[in-house]
Write an enzyme that holds these catalytic residues in place. Structure first.
Site, PDB file in Angstrom:
ATOM      1  N   LEU A 119      -1.684  41.590  21.440  1.00 44.57           N
ATOM      2  CA  LEU A 119      -2.773  42.140  22.252  1.00 44.57           C
ATOM      3  C   LEU A 119      -3.197  41.160  23.333  1.00 44.57           C
ATOM      4  O   LEU A 119      -3.709  41.539  24.371  1.00 44.57           O
ATOM      5  CB  LEU A 119      -3.993  42.457  21.379  1.00 44.57           C
ATOM      6  CG  LEU A 119      -3.820  43.553  20.332  1.00 44.57           C
ATOM      7  CD1 LEU A 119      -5.037  43.613  19.423  1.00 44.57           C
ATOM      8  CD2 LEU A 119      -3.619  44.893  21.004  1.00 44.57           C
ATOM      9  N   GLY A 120      -2.994  39.879  23.067  1.00 51.33           N
ATOM     10  CA  GLY A 120      -3.421  38.904  24.062  1.00 51.33           C
ATOM     11  C   GLY A 120      -3.154  37.500  23.594  1.00 51.33           C
ATOM     12  O   GLY A 120      -2.736  37.267  22.457  1.00 51.33           O
TER      13      GLY A 120
ATOM     14  N   GLY B 272      -6.405  30.272  24.683  1.00 42.87           N
ATOM     15  CA  GLY B 272      -6.281  28.875  24.353  1.00 42.87           C
ATOM     16  C   GLY B 272      -6.213  28.625  22.854  1.00 42.87           C
ATOM     17  O   GLY B 272      -5.581  27.678  22.394  1.00 42.87           O
ATOM     18  N   PHE B 273      -6.848  29.513  22.096  1.00 41.16           N
ATOM     19  CA  PHE B 273      -6.924  29.292  20.654  1.00 41.16           C
ATOM     20  C   PHE B 273      -5.691  29.777  19.905  1.00 41.16           C
ATOM     21  O   PHE B 273      -5.512  29.493  18.740  1.00 41.16           O
ATOM     22  CB  PHE B 273      -8.141  30.014  20.086  1.00 41.16           C
ATOM     23  CG  PHE B 273      -9.435  29.507  20.637  1.00 41.16           C
ATOM     24  CD1 PHE B 273      -9.744  28.164  20.573  1.00 41.16           C
ATOM     25  CD2 PHE B 273     -10.334  30.376  21.226  1.00 41.16           C
ATOM     26  CE1 PHE B 273     -10.937  27.700  21.074  1.00 41.16           C
ATOM     27  CE2 PHE B 273     -11.526  29.908  21.724  1.00 41.16           C
ATOM     28  CZ  PHE B 273     -11.834  28.564  21.656  1.00 41.16           C
ATOM     29  N   GLY B 274      -4.858  30.568  20.553  1.00 41.99           N
ATOM     30  CA  GLY B 274      -3.708  31.130  19.862  1.00 41.99           C
ATOM     31  C   GLY B 274      -3.478  32.545  20.347  1.00 41.99           C
ATOM     32  O   GLY B 274      -3.942  32.915  21.418  1.00 41.99           O
TER      33      GLY B 274
ATOM     34  N   LYS C 189      -5.711  37.159  14.466  1.00 40.85           N
ATOM     35  CA  LYS C 189      -5.746  36.024  15.383  1.00 40.85           C
ATOM     36  C   LYS C 189      -5.017  34.856  14.729  1.00 40.85           C
ATOM     37  O   LYS C 189      -5.441  34.337  13.703  1.00 40.85           O
ATOM     38  CB  LYS C 189      -7.195  35.664  15.699  1.00 40.85           C
ATOM     39  CG  LYS C 189      -7.317  34.462  16.597  1.00 40.85           C
ATOM     40  CD  LYS C 189      -8.625  34.469  17.355  1.00 40.85           C
ATOM     41  CE  LYS C 189      -8.392  34.569  18.829  1.00 40.85           C
ATOM     42  NZ  LYS C 189      -9.473  35.071  19.591  1.00 40.85           N
TER      43      LYS C 189
ATOM     44  N   ASP D 265     -17.506  30.075  25.358  1.00 43.89           N
ATOM     45  CA  ASP D 265     -16.416  30.716  26.085  1.00 43.89           C
ATOM     46  C   ASP D 265     -16.696  32.208  26.232  1.00 43.89           C
ATOM     47  O   ASP D 265     -15.844  33.049  25.987  1.00 43.89           O
ATOM     48  CB  ASP D 265     -15.093  30.493  25.346  1.00 43.89           C
ATOM     49  CG  ASP D 265     -13.899  30.781  26.251  1.00 43.89           C
ATOM     50  OD1 ASP D 265     -14.095  30.898  27.476  1.00 43.89           O
ATOM     51  OD2 ASP D 265     -12.783  30.893  25.725  1.00 43.89           O
TER      52      ASP D 265
END
Ligand SMILES: *[C@@H]1O[C@H](CO)[C@@H](O)[C@H](O)[C@H]1NC(C)=O
Ligand SMILES: *[C@@H]1O[C@H](CO)[C@@H](O)[C@H](O)[C@H]1NC(C)=O
Ligand SMILES: *[C@@H]1O[C@H](CO)[C@@H](O)[C@H](O)[C@H]1NC(C)=O
Ligand SMILES: *[C@@H]1O[C@H](CO)[C@@H](O)[C@H](O)[C@H]1NC(C)=O
Ligand SMILES: *[C@@H]1O[C@H](CO)[C@@H](O)[C@H](O)[C@H]1NC(C)=O
Ligand SMILES: *[C@@H]1O[C@H](CO)[C@@H](O)[C@H](O)[C@H]1NC(C)=O
Length: 656
Positions: free
Chosen positions: A497-498, A501-503, A519, A616
């Site tokens: 899905l996207g 920066g975090f993964g 996630k 963020d």
């Protein structure tokens, strides 16, 4: 409905019919000597609409006879003749014979037909510029013996009526397609409910789903707060013979239609914006919580800026009832009663409306209501100008809501005692507020004095707090990596899905069909498993309507995975940065999204025990559920990834 007794003899001579010639220019009509076969079409004189056979699913070879826009790419079907009875053979034929319009296949199967009672001589079937298919005598231009506009499917075109003929009972209503491969009627419908004060009502099956309310001179109250009113001018007509709703286009060169959509259970207002080459959704109804029919129950008011139980509030003089809705707690006295005024209201459901007069003024209306002990509310029936007319209700009031920037004054009957206690109550509230402010000022002073000393120890306390809980297992479920991997097709790219920066984030479907967002944190974080678990325990405790809910987690090998609820409407950036999608967001929706984000942040910053700073927050981190309620995502990640040692993205904003 087909009348087979009449139709069967027709086939003895239908082979004598001539197909319309394909070599001649496009035609908009056929006569009773001609027929229309699968590879032929009629085109309206202005070239906008086309009638012919079409298929929705190449694999099944089901043919329908219908009307679509000729000059708009992608087949937008607006009307279907044989909704429930598709043709299966390519030899289907449409023809007029012996007072009957027939759609047949082979030489003996009638798929659809229309019988006319008046004796016809030179009949002609014509597709008009409006998209209306009419059957008439050749020399009588304006007298239609039958017209497709009288038998709507899922689409309302400009000039089409939605309503009832009160003399004959003839009903023109919309029913949604079952799905986009099957035009037969689904459960979603929209029709004119004929009460003392007729009201267009959207239903799922027989259950009322949504209404903009009875017509009060304007759509829904006042100013064109709704996008669709910039393109559509709405028409309402009512006399003793008929009552209907219709619409016209403000600019005839911008095609528009209203469609019932069974998939989303919404009514969509669409216009074709040529420069985008796309149908744009101007409004979809119902959108917000409060628009669902009588969602708060009887005698209860719904505040459109909120949703869930918070949105519902009993009218004055009423208390919550255990079974939903609100009950009067002091009985009415009849003569000595008074009225409470509510502003910006939608009129209540008109089923309990017992009197309507379009010429009375508000004072006469009040008198009339006061005189009848069973009258519970009154209002103007027309809000234009100073307001005029009178509508009265009895019994319980349903489907009340405050409207944004629209609506009208509604007067609700209460016993005199209720009006008095209220003045007393205001005085008491005044005193209470005074005392509270005094106490708060004092507390603030004390707080300021000790603040500096406490400042440094706060962070430490928080860390200590998480240490205390170190041995505790998170309250959210732990998933096996294999389960997560199989739900996302082994983290395949097509489910992605996207990426941030975090993964990366993946869409997943668990075995029970539940959809999840997965996630997968990048392995860069230096956090140990114990700390990760602690953070999840904390984040799982952050629960708010405007935060995305953490459903579970997974730690295995080096993987650290968070599992969230899945949000079907994607994120806010998908809407606001897209030319067409942004039209879905009318101002009421936007304001409700803004307020929702603010509430989520307030909770993170102040109302939750943890005081989390997001660091963020951006449109792509605001997800939207199926009712367009905003939910902030990624709120705990700053903590999980251990402060400043993470990615570029967070580094830049650390310290703000
Ligand atoms: C036309 O229909 C009438 C009944 O409405 C029937 O009596 C007559 O035989 C039909 N004519 C033909 C040619 O089928
Ligand atoms: C159209 O249909 C008619 C009748 O079925 C047939 O005779 C004709 O060949 C068809 N034309 C094309 C181009 O398929
Ligand atoms: C059916 O097949 C044709 C040609 O293969 C294609 O152009 C058309 O889009 C298909 N229609 C549908 C509804 O799938
Ligand atoms: C109607 O729409 C067309 C196409 O968008 C535009 O060119 C035209 O100016 C519009 N007319 C009016 C009166 O707004
Ligand atoms: C409406 O009210 C006015 C004034 O009270 C009255 O003269 C008139 O007859 C009423 N009309 C109807 C249709 O009841
Ligand atoms: C009083 O209201 C009821 C509706 O609750 C109505 O049926 C009745 O006719 C009214 N009485 C008068 C005198 O208007």
């Amino acid at each position: 409905m087909p009348n087979f007794n009449i139709i069967i003899p027709i086939f003895t001579f239908y082979l004598l019919l001539f197909p319309i010639s394909e070599t001649i220019a496009e035609t908009d009509s056929i006569t009773n000597l001609q027929s229309l076969s699968k590879n032929q079409t009629l085109v309206s004189n202005n070239g906008q609409f086309q009638l012919g056979f079409f298929t929705l699913d190449n694999s099944t070879n089901h043919y329908y006879l219908g009307i679509w826009y000729k000059n708009i790419p992608g087949q937008t079907v607006v009307w279907v003749a044989n909704r429930e009875n598709p043709a299966t053979k390519p030899n289907s034929l449409l023809f007029i014979s012996n007072n009957t319009l027939v759609l047949s296949q082979d030489s003996n199967t009638v798929l659809w037909s229309v019988s006319i009672t008046t004796k016809l001589r030179n009949q002609i079937l014509q597709l008009l510029d409006s998209g209306n298919l009419v059957l008439r005598e050749e020399n009588e231009e304006n007298k239609y013996l039958w017209q497709s506009f009288d038998y709507p499917g899922d689409t309302l075109l400009p000039g089409m009526k939605l309503g009832k003929d009160l003399r004959t009972g003839f009903d023109r209503r919309l029913t949604a397609w079952k799905n986009n491969k099957d035009p037969s009627p689904g459960s979603l419908s929209w029709e004119m409910d004929v009460t003392i004060w007729p009201e267009p009502m959207q239903r799922i099956g027989s259950t009322k789903q949504f209404s903009t309310g009875a017509w009060i001179g304007l759509d829904y109250g006042s100013k064109p707060t709704r996008q669709h009113l910039l393109y559509f001018s709405l028409v309402y007509f009512s006399n003793e013979d008929e009552v209907y709703f219709a619409f016209n286009l403000v600019n005839n060169s911008i095609p528009g239609r209203i469609v019932l959509d069974q998939t989303s259970y919404r009514r969509l207002y669409l216009v074709w914006i040529d420069s985008y080459k796309q149908w744009s959704i101007l409004s979809s109804m119902p959108r917000v919580f409060c628009e669902r029919f009588s969602v708060c129950g009887s005698n209860s008011n719904c505040d459109w800026t909120k949703s869930g139980v918070e949105a519902c509030d009993c009218l004055r003089g009423f208390r919550p009832n255990r079974d939903g809705g609100c009950l009067r707690h002091n009985p009415l006295n009849c003569e000595s009663d008074g009225f409470v005024k509510y502003v910006k209201m939608k009129v209540p459901d008109t089923e309990n409306c017992w009197y309507l007069n379009q010429t009375m003024n508000l004072d006469e209306c009040r008198e009339k209501c006061l005189k009848n002990c069973s009258c519970t509310a009154y209002t103007n029936s027309d809000v234009r100008g100073e307001g005029s007319g009178c509508a009265l209700w009895s019994g319980d009031l349903y489907d009340l809501r405050i409207l944004p920037d629209a609506g009208q004054d509604l007067y609700i009957r209460v016993p005199a005692s209720e009006l008095e206690t209220n003045n007393g109550r205001i005085r008491k509230i005044g005193i209470a507020v005074g005392i509270t402010i005094g106490v708060l000022c004092g507390l603030l002073l004390v707080y300021c004095l000790i603040w500096k000393r406490r400042k440094r120890s706060t962070l430490k306390a928080l860390i200590d707090h998480s240490k205390e809980e170190q041995e505790e297992d998170p309250e959210v479920p732990l998933y096996d990596l294999s389960v997560i991997a199989s739900s996302t097709d082994n983290f395949s790219d097509k489910n992605k899905l996207g990426e941030g920066g975090f993964g990366s984030v993946f869409k997943g479907t668990l075995e029970d069909g539940q959809r999840i967002a997965v996630k997968r944190l990048s392995t860069g974080s230096g956090q140990g498993i114990k700390e990760f678990k602690n953070e999840i325990t904390l984040i799982a405790k952050l629960q708010h309507r405007n935060l995305v809910k953490l459903q579970g987690y997974c730690i295995e090998n080096k993987e650290k995975i968070l599992i969230y609820e899945y949000m079907p409407n994607k994120s806010l950036d998908f809407f606001i940065f897209d030319q067409t999608q942004r039209m879905v967001l009318d101002w009421p929706t936007r304001i409700s999204i803004i307020c929702g984000i603010a509430r989520g942040l307030l909770y993170l910053h102040q109302d939750s025990k943890l005081t989390v700073i997001h660091r963020d927050l951006k449109a792509s981190n605001v997800l939207l559920d199926d009712e367009m309620n905003p939910k902030i995502s990624d709120f705990g990640l700053a903590r999980i990834l251990g402060g400043d040692q993470t990615t570029e993205m967070t580094l830049r904003v650390v310290g703000t």
